[in-house]
Design a protein around this motif. Structure first.
Motif, PDB file in Angstrom:
ATOM      1  N   ARG A  48       0.883  -1.022   0.027  1.00 67.88           N
ATOM      2  CA  ARG A  48      -0.038   0.094  -0.213  1.00 67.88           C
ATOM      3  C   ARG A  48       0.900   1.175  -0.093  1.00 67.88           C
ATOM      4  NH1 ARG A  48      -3.460  -2.835   3.515  1.00 67.88           N
ATOM      5  NH2 ARG A  48      -2.109  -2.184   5.590  1.00 67.88           N
ATOM      6  N   ALA A  49       1.927   1.423   0.706  1.00 71.11           N
ATOM      7  CA  ALA A  49       2.947   2.138   0.789  1.00 71.11           C
ATOM      8  C   ALA A  49       3.472   2.543  -0.701  1.00 71.11           C
ATOM      9  CB  ALA A  49       4.126   2.237   1.723  1.00 71.11           C
ATOM     10  N   ARG A  50       3.915   1.558  -1.309  1.00 67.26           N
ATOM     11  CA  ARG A  50       4.156   1.907  -2.837  1.00 67.26           C
ATOM     12  C   ARG A  50       3.233   2.359  -3.647  1.00 67.26           C
ATOM     13  NH1 ARG A  50       6.572  -3.439  -1.655  1.00 67.26           N
ATOM     14  NH2 ARG A  50       5.353  -4.478  -3.190  1.00 67.26           N
ATOM     15  N   GLN A  51       1.938   1.794  -3.448  1.00 71.42           N
ATOM     16  CA  GLN A  51       1.114   2.314  -4.435  1.00 71.42           C
ATOM     17  C   GLN A  51       0.366   3.621  -4.268  1.00 71.42           C
ATOM     18  OE1 GLN A  51      -2.048  -0.660  -3.537  1.00 71.42           O
ATOM     19  NE2 GLN A  51      -1.255  -2.120  -5.254  1.00 71.42           N
ATOM     20  N   GLY A  52       0.708   3.999  -3.052  1.00 74.49           N
ATOM     21  CA  GLY A  52       0.506   5.322  -2.571  1.00 74.49           C
ATOM     22  C   GLY A  52       1.399   6.609  -3.335  1.00 74.49           C
ATOM     23  N   ARG A  53       2.538   6.036  -3.936  1.00 75.28           N
ATOM     24  CA  ARG A  53       3.489   6.855  -4.597  1.00 75.28           C
ATOM     25  C   ARG A  53       2.784   7.525  -5.771  1.00 75.28           C
ATOM     26  NH1 ARG A  53       8.577   3.115  -3.721  1.00 75.28           N
ATOM     27  NH2 ARG A  53       8.951   3.450  -1.452  1.00 75.28           N
ATOM     28  N   HIS A  54       2.675   8.563  -6.207  1.00 74.79           N
ATOM     29  CA  HIS A  54       2.297   9.302  -7.323  1.00 74.79           C
ATOM     30  C   HIS A  54       3.072   8.796  -8.541  1.00 74.79           C
ATOM     31  CE1 HIS A  54       5.274  12.332  -6.662  1.00 74.79           C
ATOM     32  NE2 HIS A  54       5.321  12.730  -7.861  1.00 74.79           N
ATOM     33  N   VAL A  55       2.258   8.606  -9.784  1.00 73.35           N
ATOM     34  CA  VAL A  55       2.854   8.451 -10.980  1.00 73.35           C
ATOM     35  C   VAL A  55       3.171   9.722 -11.528  1.00 73.35           C
ATOM     36  CG1 VAL A  55       2.494   7.701 -13.441  1.00 73.35           C
ATOM     37  CG2 VAL A  55       1.545   6.600 -11.268  1.00 73.35           C
ATOM     38  N   MET A  56       4.437  10.037 -12.129  1.00 75.91           N
ATOM     39  CA  MET A  56       4.814  11.290 -12.678  1.00 75.91           C
ATOM     40  C   MET A  56       4.729  11.292 -14.165  1.00 75.91           C
ATOM     41  SD  MET A  56       8.649  11.627 -10.374  1.00 75.91           S
ATOM     42  CE  MET A  56       8.777  13.488 -11.003  1.00 75.91           C
ATOM     43  N   LEU A  57       3.978  12.324 -14.410  1.00 75.69           N
ATOM     44  CA  LEU A  57       3.662  12.276 -16.032  1.00 75.69           C
ATOM     45  C   LEU A  57       4.405  13.674 -16.495  1.00 75.69           C
ATOM     46  CD1 LEU A  57      -0.199  11.969 -15.882  1.00 75.69           C
ATOM     47  CD2 LEU A  57       1.607  10.332 -16.327  1.00 75.69           C
ATOM     48  N   GLY A  58       4.862  13.733 -17.799  1.00 74.59           N
ATOM     49  CA  GLY A  58       5.647  14.612 -18.147  1.00 74.59           C
ATOM     50  C   GLY A  58       4.884  15.408 -19.434  1.00 74.59           C
ATOM     51  N   VAL A  59       5.603  16.520 -20.045  1.00 74.31           N
ATOM     52  CA  VAL A  59       5.309  17.054 -21.203  1.00 74.31           C
ATOM     53  C   VAL A  59       6.782  17.292 -21.995  1.00 74.31           C
ATOM     54  CG1 VAL A  59       5.190  19.252 -19.963  1.00 74.31           C
ATOM     55  CG2 VAL A  59       3.819  18.899 -22.328  1.00 74.31           C
ATOM     56  N   ILE A  60       6.538  17.560 -23.324  1.00 72.72           N
ATOM     57  CA  ILE A  60       7.649  17.778 -24.143  1.00 72.72           C
ATOM     58  C   ILE A  60       7.375  19.227 -24.445  1.00 72.72           C
ATOM     59  CG2 ILE A  60       8.933  17.278 -26.222  1.00 72.72           C
ATOM     60  CD1 ILE A  60       7.939  14.225 -25.928  1.00 72.72           C
ATOM     61  N   ASP A  61       8.502  19.833 -24.885  1.00 76.74           N
ATOM     62  CA  ASP A  61       8.311  21.563 -25.365  1.00 76.74           C
ATOM     63  C   ASP A  61       7.320  21.472 -26.182  1.00 76.74           C
ATOM     64  OD1 ASP A  61      12.019  21.418 -25.872  1.00 76.74           O
ATOM     65  OD2 ASP A  61      10.948  22.044 -24.310  1.00 76.74           O
ATOM     66  N   HIS A  78       9.381  17.859 -17.224  1.00 79.48           N
ATOM     67  CA  HIS A  78       9.570  18.672 -18.504  1.00 79.48           C
ATOM     68  C   HIS A  78      10.609  18.259 -19.627  1.00 79.48           C
ATOM     69  CE1 HIS A  78       9.923  22.676 -20.810  1.00 79.48           C
ATOM     70  NE2 HIS A  78       9.498  21.507 -21.719  1.00 79.48           N
ATOM     71  N   LEU A  79      10.331  17.336 -20.562  1.00 78.13           N
ATOM     72  CA  LEU A  79      11.451  17.052 -21.459  1.00 78.13           C
ATOM     73  C   LEU A  79      11.769  17.775 -22.467  1.00 78.13           C
ATOM     74  CD1 LEU A  79      13.095  14.866 -22.686  1.00 78.13           C
ATOM     75  CD2 LEU A  79      11.138  14.154 -23.726  1.00 78.13           C
ATOM     76  N   THR A  80      13.103  18.170 -22.484  1.00 73.80           N
ATOM     77  CA  THR A  80      13.388  19.229 -23.730  1.00 73.80           C
ATOM     78  C   THR A  80      14.583  18.838 -24.322  1.00 73.80           C
ATOM     79  OG1 THR A  80      14.266  21.581 -23.723  1.00 73.80           O
ATOM     80  CG2 THR A  80      14.830  20.481 -21.936  1.00 73.80           C
ATOM     81  N   PHE A  81      14.799  19.135 -25.487  1.00 70.56           N
ATOM     82  CA  PHE A  81      16.108  19.125 -26.154  1.00 70.56           C
ATOM     83  C   PHE A  81      16.982  20.323 -26.092  1.00 70.56           C
ATOM     84  CE2 PHE A  81      12.489  16.420 -27.690  1.00 70.56           C
ATOM     85  CZ  PHE A  81      13.046  15.031 -27.941  1.00 70.56           C
ATOM     86  N   SER A  82      17.815  20.325 -25.314  1.00 71.46           N
ATOM     87  CA  SER A  82      18.450  21.559 -25.064  1.00 71.46           C
ATOM     88  C   SER A  82      19.892  21.262 -24.447  1.00 71.46           C
ATOM     89  CB  SER A  82      17.683  22.686 -24.436  1.00 71.46           C
ATOM     90  OG  SER A  82      17.418  21.961 -22.935  1.00 71.46           O
ATOM     91  N   TYR A  83      20.580  22.197 -23.721  1.00 71.04           N
ATOM     92  CA  TYR A  83      21.628  22.193 -22.951  1.00 71.04           C
ATOM     93  C   TYR A  83      21.399  22.125 -21.616  1.00 71.04           C
ATOM     94  CZ  TYR A  83      26.664  22.643 -23.138  1.00 71.04           C
ATOM     95  OH  TYR A  83      28.311  22.564 -23.163  1.00 71.04           O
ATOM     96  N   VAL A  84      22.351  21.517 -20.745  1.00 71.80           N
ATOM     97  CA  VAL A  84      22.078  21.567 -19.258  1.00 71.80           C
ATOM     98  C   VAL A  84      22.465  23.020 -18.860  1.00 71.80           C
ATOM     99  CG1 VAL A  84      22.378  20.609 -16.841  1.00 71.80           C
ATOM    100  CG2 VAL A  84      22.104  19.147 -19.088  1.00 71.80           C
ATOM    101  N   LYS A  85      21.705  23.878 -18.506  1.00 69.72           N
ATOM    102  CA  LYS A  85      22.117  25.339 -18.027  1.00 69.72           C
ATOM    103  C   LYS A  85      21.305  25.674 -16.592  1.00 69.72           C
ATOM    104  CE  LYS A  85      22.963  27.352 -22.636  1.00 69.72           C
ATOM    105  NZ  LYS A  85      22.507  28.460 -23.603  1.00 69.72           N
ATOM    106  N   GLN A  86      22.245  26.344 -15.830  1.00 70.63           N
ATOM    107  CA  GLN A  86      21.517  26.681 -14.541  1.00 70.63           C
ATOM    108  C   GLN A  86      20.394  27.433 -14.521  1.00 70.63           C
ATOM    109  OE1 GLN A  86      22.607  26.254 -11.322  1.00 70.63           O
ATOM    110  NE2 GLN A  86      24.343  24.896 -11.724  1.00 70.63           N
ATOM    111  N   GLU A  87      20.102  28.434 -15.582  1.00 73.33           N
ATOM    112  CA  GLU A  87      19.082  29.166 -15.642  1.00 73.33           C
ATOM    113  C   GLU A  87      17.832  28.560 -16.080  1.00 73.33           C
ATOM    114  OE1 GLU A  87      21.819  30.556 -18.655  1.00 73.33           O
ATOM    115  OE2 GLU A  87      22.472  29.519 -16.887  1.00 73.33           O
ATOM    116  N   TRP A  88      18.005  27.560 -16.977  1.00 71.66           N
ATOM    117  CA  TRP A  88      16.954  26.818 -17.452  1.00 71.66           C
ATOM    118  C   TRP A  88      16.343  25.844 -16.485  1.00 71.66           C
ATOM    119  CZ3 TRP A  88      15.675  21.800 -18.475  1.00 71.66           C
ATOM    120  CH2 TRP A  88      14.385  21.529 -19.091  1.00 71.66           C
ATOM    121  N   LEU A  89      17.208  25.364 -15.549  1.00 67.65           N
ATOM    122  CA  LEU A  89      16.955  24.191 -14.501  1.00 67.65           C
ATOM    123  C   LEU A  89      16.198  25.348 -13.350  1.00 67.65           C
ATOM    124  CD1 LEU A  89      20.150  22.096 -14.249  1.00 67.65           C
ATOM    125  CD2 LEU A  89      18.326  21.579 -15.332  1.00 67.65           C
ATOM    126  N   ALA A  90      16.663  26.555 -13.261  1.00 65.74           N
ATOM    127  CA  ALA A  90      16.147  27.033 -12.137  1.00 65.74           C
ATOM    128  C   ALA A  90      14.655  27.547 -12.401  1.00 65.74           C
ATOM    129  CB  ALA A  90      17.051  28.442 -11.745  1.00 65.74           C
TER     130      ALA A  90
END
Length: 227
Positions: A48-61, A78-90
Protein backbone atom coordinates in the motif's frame (compact mmCIF):
# COMPACT_ATOMS: atom_id res chain seq x y z
CA UNK A 1 -31.06 -53.96 -32.67
CA UNK A 2 -28.82 -51.11 -31.36
CA UNK A 3 -30.34 -47.64 -31.16
CA UNK A 4 -27.37 -45.67 -32.50
CA UNK A 5 -29.11 -42.28 -32.19
CA UNK A 6 -29.67 -42.88 -28.49
CA UNK A 7 -26.06 -43.88 -27.96
CA UNK A 8 -24.94 -40.78 -29.86
CA UNK A 9 -27.11 -38.54 -27.67
CA UNK A 10 -25.75 -40.10 -24.47
CA UNK A 11 -22.20 -39.64 -25.73
CA UNK A 12 -22.79 -35.99 -26.59
CA UNK A 13 -24.26 -35.33 -23.13
CA UNK A 14 -21.27 -37.02 -21.52
CA UNK A 15 -18.83 -34.91 -23.51
CA UNK A 16 -20.68 -31.70 -22.57
CA UNK A 17 -20.66 -32.67 -18.91
CA UNK A 18 -16.96 -33.44 -19.08
CA UNK A 19 -16.30 -30.10 -20.76
CA UNK A 20 -18.23 -28.27 -18.02
CA UNK A 21 -16.25 -30.08 -15.34
CA UNK A 22 -12.99 -29.21 -17.09
CA UNK A 23 -14.08 -25.58 -17.33
CA UNK A 24 -14.94 -25.47 -13.62
CA UNK A 25 -11.58 -27.05 -12.77
CA UNK A 26 -9.77 -24.49 -14.90
CA UNK A 27 -11.68 -21.62 -13.30
CA UNK A 28 -10.90 -22.99 -9.84
CA UNK A 29 -7.22 -23.27 -10.70
CA UNK A 30 -7.15 -19.71 -12.03
CA UNK A 31 -8.88 -18.42 -8.90
CA UNK A 32 -6.38 -20.28 -6.71
CA UNK A 33 -3.46 -18.81 -8.67
CA UNK A 34 -4.90 -15.30 -8.43
CA UNK A 35 -5.46 -15.69 -4.71
CA UNK A 36 -1.88 -16.90 -4.26
CA UNK A 37 -0.62 -13.71 -5.93
CA UNK A 38 -2.49 -11.42 -3.55
CA UNK A 39 -0.32 -9.90 -0.79
CA UNK A 40 -0.46 -11.51 2.62
CA UNK A 41 -1.21 -9.48 5.71
CA UNK A 42 2.53 -9.01 6.29
CA UNK A 43 3.02 -7.79 2.73
CA UNK A 44 -0.02 -5.53 2.40
CA UNK A 45 1.34 -2.52 4.30
CA UNK A 46 4.51 -2.14 2.20
CA UNK A 47 2.48 -2.71 -0.93
CA UNK A 48 0.00 0.00 0.00
CA UNK A 49 2.90 2.34 0.74
CA UNK A 50 4.36 1.72 -2.72
CA UNK A 51 0.99 2.13 -4.36
CA UNK A 52 0.56 5.46 -2.62
CA UNK A 53 3.45 6.96 -4.57
CA UNK A 54 2.26 9.17 -7.37
CA UNK A 55 2.84 8.50 -11.04
CA UNK A 56 4.92 11.27 -12.61
CA UNK A 57 3.59 12.55 -15.91
CA UNK A 58 5.53 14.83 -18.20
CA UNK A 59 5.29 17.04 -21.22
CA UNK A 60 7.65 17.76 -24.11
CA UNK A 61 8.47 21.23 -25.45
CA UNK A 62 7.49 23.93 -26.08
CA UNK A 63 4.89 25.17 -23.56
CA UNK A 64 4.23 22.92 -20.55
CA UNK A 65 2.05 25.50 -18.80
CA UNK A 66 -0.35 25.61 -21.76
CA UNK A 67 -0.54 21.82 -21.77
CA UNK A 68 -1.27 21.86 -18.04
CA UNK A 69 -4.21 24.19 -18.64
CA UNK A 70 -5.46 22.11 -21.55
CA UNK A 71 -5.40 18.85 -19.60
CA UNK A 72 -6.25 20.37 -16.21
CA UNK A 73 -3.33 18.50 -14.72
CA UNK A 74 -0.01 19.68 -13.33
CA UNK A 75 2.76 17.73 -15.07
CA UNK A 76 5.83 17.24 -12.91
CA UNK A 77 8.34 16.48 -15.68
CA UNK A 78 9.44 18.62 -18.60
CA UNK A 79 11.39 16.90 -21.36
CA UNK A 80 13.45 19.17 -23.53
CA UNK A 81 16.02 18.92 -26.29
CA UNK A 82 18.47 21.52 -25.11
CA UNK A 83 21.63 22.11 -23.08
CA UNK A 84 21.96 21.68 -19.31
CA UNK A 85 22.06 25.28 -18.06
CA UNK A 86 21.56 26.61 -14.55
CA UNK A 87 19.06 29.28 -15.66
CA UNK A 88 16.86 26.76 -17.43
CA UNK A 89 16.98 24.32 -14.52
CA UNK A 90 16.05 27.11 -12.11
CA UNK A 91 13.09 28.14 -14.28
CA UNK A 92 11.76 24.58 -14.32
CA UNK A 93 12.18 24.23 -10.57
CA UNK A 94 10.32 27.50 -10.00
CA UNK A 95 7.45 26.09 -12.05
CA UNK A 96 7.40 22.98 -9.87
CA UNK A 97 8.84 20.68 -12.49
CA UNK A 98 11.80 18.32 -12.70
CA UNK A 99 13.92 18.93 -15.77
CA UNK A 100 14.50 16.00 -18.13
CA UNK A 101 17.28 17.10 -20.46
CA UNK A 102 18.10 15.28 -23.68
CA UNK A 103 21.84 15.35 -24.29
CA UNK A 104 22.61 15.08 -27.99
CA UNK A 105 26.29 15.67 -28.83
CA UNK A 106 25.52 16.34 -32.49
CA UNK A 107 28.40 16.18 -34.90
CA UNK A 108 30.05 13.33 -33.00
CA UNK A 109 29.77 9.63 -33.80
CA UNK A 110 29.34 7.13 -30.99
CA UNK A 111 33.01 6.23 -31.38
CA UNK A 112 34.07 9.89 -31.09
CA UNK A 113 32.01 10.35 -27.93
CA UNK A 114 33.48 7.18 -26.43
CA UNK A 115 36.99 8.50 -27.21
CA UNK A 116 36.27 11.74 -25.38
CA UNK A 117 35.86 14.11 -28.33
CA UNK A 118 32.69 15.63 -26.81
CA UNK A 119 34.07 15.84 -23.26
CA UNK A 120 34.24 19.64 -23.13
CA UNK A 121 30.47 19.96 -23.60
CA UNK A 122 29.72 16.98 -21.38
CA UNK A 123 31.86 18.23 -18.48
CA UNK A 124 30.28 21.70 -18.65
CA UNK A 125 26.79 20.23 -18.53
CA UNK A 126 27.74 17.82 -15.75
CA UNK A 127 28.97 20.71 -13.62
CA UNK A 128 25.76 22.65 -14.25
CA UNK A 129 23.59 19.67 -13.33
CA UNK A 130 25.50 18.71 -10.19
CA UNK A 131 25.81 22.29 -8.95
CA UNK A 132 22.11 22.96 -9.32
CA UNK A 133 21.15 21.46 -5.96
CA UNK A 134 17.97 19.70 -7.08
CA UNK A 135 17.18 16.54 -9.01
CA UNK A 136 17.98 16.63 -12.73
CA UNK A 137 17.20 13.83 -15.16
CA UNK A 138 19.57 13.28 -18.08
CA UNK A 139 18.51 11.48 -21.28
CA UNK A 140 21.61 10.83 -23.42
CA UNK A 141 21.53 10.00 -27.13
CA UNK A 142 17.89 8.82 -27.27
CA UNK A 143 16.12 6.41 -29.61
CA UNK A 144 19.32 4.83 -30.87
CA UNK A 145 17.36 1.97 -32.42
CA UNK A 146 15.52 4.35 -34.76
CA UNK A 147 17.13 5.23 -38.08
CA UNK A 148 16.32 8.91 -37.47
CA UNK A 149 18.74 8.96 -34.54
CA UNK A 150 22.24 10.24 -35.43
CA UNK A 151 23.64 7.33 -33.38
CA UNK A 152 21.58 4.52 -34.89
CA UNK A 153 23.71 1.65 -36.21
CA UNK A 154 21.76 1.49 -39.48
CA UNK A 155 20.20 3.83 -42.02
CA UNK A 156 16.53 3.92 -43.01
CA UNK A 157 17.26 1.28 -45.63
CA UNK A 158 18.81 -1.03 -43.04
CA UNK A 159 22.38 -0.53 -44.17
CA UNK A 160 25.15 -0.28 -41.60
CA UNK A 161 26.47 3.18 -40.79
CA UNK A 162 29.83 1.65 -40.05
CA UNK A 163 31.81 0.49 -37.04
CA UNK A 164 31.77 3.96 -35.44
CA UNK A 165 27.99 3.63 -34.97
CA UNK A 166 27.68 -0.01 -33.89
CA UNK A 167 25.53 -0.93 -30.90
CA UNK A 168 28.61 -1.99 -28.95
CA UNK A 169 30.29 1.37 -29.53
CA UNK A 170 27.05 3.19 -28.63
CA UNK A 171 27.08 1.41 -25.26
CA UNK A 172 30.63 2.67 -24.65
CA UNK A 173 29.62 6.23 -25.54
CA UNK A 174 26.56 6.08 -23.28
CA UNK A 175 28.66 4.76 -20.42
CA UNK A 176 31.14 7.62 -20.81
CA UNK A 177 28.32 10.17 -20.66
CA UNK A 178 26.84 8.47 -17.58
CA UNK A 179 30.17 8.44 -15.71
CA UNK A 180 30.87 12.10 -16.46
CA UNK A 181 27.33 13.31 -15.71
CA UNK A 182 27.25 11.64 -12.29
CA UNK A 183 30.39 13.53 -11.32
CA UNK A 184 33.24 12.86 -8.93
CA UNK A 185 36.82 13.88 -8.39
CA UNK A 186 39.20 13.68 -11.32
CA UNK A 187 40.72 10.54 -9.80
CA UNK A 188 37.31 8.91 -9.30
CA UNK A 189 36.06 9.77 -12.77
CA UNK A 190 39.16 8.53 -14.51
CA UNK A 191 39.22 5.35 -12.43
CA UNK A 192 35.65 4.57 -13.53
CA UNK A 193 36.52 5.35 -17.14
CA UNK A 194 39.61 3.15 -16.98
CA UNK A 195 37.57 0.28 -15.56
CA UNK A 196 35.19 0.70 -18.50
CA UNK A 197 38.09 0.61 -20.94
CA UNK A 198 37.62 4.28 -21.86
CA UNK A 199 40.16 7.13 -22.10
CA UNK A 200 40.57 9.56 -19.23
CA UNK A 201 39.10 13.06 -19.27
CA UNK A 202 41.73 15.73 -19.94
CA UNK A 203 42.97 17.34 -16.76
CA UNK A 204 42.37 20.84 -18.16
CA UNK A 205 38.62 20.12 -18.40
CA UNK A 206 38.39 19.05 -14.76
CA UNK A 207 40.44 21.90 -13.29
CA UNK A 208 38.48 23.89 -10.71
CA UNK A 209 40.94 26.62 -9.83
CA UNK A 210 42.30 27.54 -6.44
CA UNK A 211 42.74 24.80 -3.87
CA UNK A 212 39.62 22.87 -4.86
CA UNK A 213 40.11 19.26 -5.86
CA UNK A 214 39.90 18.83 -9.66
CA UNK A 215 36.77 17.15 -10.91
CA UNK A 216 32.99 17.56 -10.95
CA UNK A 217 31.39 17.93 -7.52
CA UNK A 218 29.01 14.97 -7.37
CA UNK A 219 25.63 15.88 -5.88
CA UNK A 220 23.84 12.56 -6.19
CA UNK A 221 20.92 14.42 -7.81
CA UNK A 222 21.68 13.46 -11.41
CA UNK A 223 19.55 10.59 -12.74
CA UNK A 224 20.20 8.85 -16.06
CA UNK A 225 17.51 7.66 -18.47
CA UNK A 226 17.84 5.40 -21.50
CA UNK A 227 15.21 5.00 -24.19
Amino acid sequence: MIDRSRRTGVGARSRRAAARLAGLALAASAAALLFSLLPSASQSAPLRARQGRHVMLGVIDPNPAAFDRLTRHKHSLHLTFSYVKQEWLAREAAAGRTAVVTISPTGFSSAAIARGSADAKLVEQAKNANNFGQEVWIRPMPEMNGHWSPWCAVTASGRSRGAAYSGKVFARAFRRIAIIMRGGSAAELNLELRRAGLPAVKASLLATGGDSEPGIAASGNVKLLWN
